[in-house]
Motif scaffolding. Structure first.
Motif, short mmCIF file in Angstrom:
data_model
loop_
_atom_site.label_atom_id
_atom_site.label_comp_id
_atom_site.label_asym_id
_atom_site.label_seq_id
_atom_site.Cartn_x
_atom_site.Cartn_y
_atom_site.Cartn_z
N ARG A 1 0.74 -1.04 0.14
CA ARG A 1 0.06 0.03 -0.09
C ARG A 1 0.80 1.37 0.11
N GLU B 1 3.91 1.57 -1.22
CA GLU B 1 4.42 1.73 -2.85
C GLU B 1 3.24 2.29 -3.65
N GLU B 2 1.81 1.80 -3.35
CA GLU B 2 0.97 2.51 -4.15
C GLU B 2 0.74 3.91 -4.16
N TYR C 1 3.62 2.00 -9.61
CA TYR C 1 2.89 0.87 -9.85
C TYR C 1 3.59 -0.52 -9.92
N ALA D 1 4.84 -1.64 -6.31
CA ALA D 1 3.66 -2.09 -5.68
C ALA D 1 3.37 -3.47 -6.23
N HIS D 2 3.52 -3.69 -7.62
CA HIS D 2 3.13 -4.86 -8.22
C HIS D 2 4.09 -5.91 -7.85
N TYR E 1 2.99 -6.87 -4.26
CA TYR E 1 1.98 -7.92 -4.19
C TYR E 1 2.45 -9.45 -4.81
N TRP F 1 -4.34 -6.64 -4.58
CA TRP F 1 -3.54 -6.69 -5.66
C TRP F 1 -4.47 -6.50 -7.00
N LEU G 1 -5.38 -2.94 -7.42
CA LEU G 1 -4.24 -2.23 -7.80
C LEU G 1 -4.13 -2.41 -9.55
N HIS H 1 -4.83 0.60 -12.52
CA HIS H 1 -3.93 0.97 -13.44
C HIS H 1 -4.27 0.33 -14.97
#
Length: 105
Positions: free
Chosen positions: A43, A45-46, A51, A54-55, A58, A75, A78, A82
């Motif tokens: 979260r 990182e989001e 992106y 965060a990816h 996850y 996930w 997210l 995007h």
């Protein structure tokens, strides 16, 4: 921003941040207390990262916690935010399969 639909984790190797030595994640990080650390990290990182980072978080967390439905849903959200609706759909489907016959919590 989505990076050409790539799953390339080399853009930012987060493993060195966890164990300080660049060693791959192990099941030692799979205890109950760690799921919240990974969720919070993803979260963060989001919100403050990208992106891609965060990816990656996850993705690594999902390998350590394959049965954690909340993680899969976060996930998926997210991915949908995007524009990767196909990947989001797959993650939501995976979450549904993990829930299976369990009753609502």
């Amino acid at each position: 921003q989505k990076k050409n639909g790539s799953d390339d984790e080399s853009s930012f190797d987060t493993s060195s941040l966890v164990d300080g030595q660049g060693n791959p994640y192990t099941r030692a990080y799979a205890g109950d207390k760690w799921i919240n650390v990974f969720k919070s990290w993803a979260r963060m990182e989001e919100i403050h990262g990208t992106y891609e980072t965060a990816h990656i978080v996850y993705s690594k967390a999902a390998r350590l916690f394959p049965n954690n439905v909340d993680l899969l849903i976060q996930w998926a959200e997210l991915q949908a935010e995007h524009g990767d609706v196909d990947r989001a759909r797959l993650l939501y489907e995976a979450a549904c399969h993990r829930v299976g016959g369990r009753t609502a919590e």
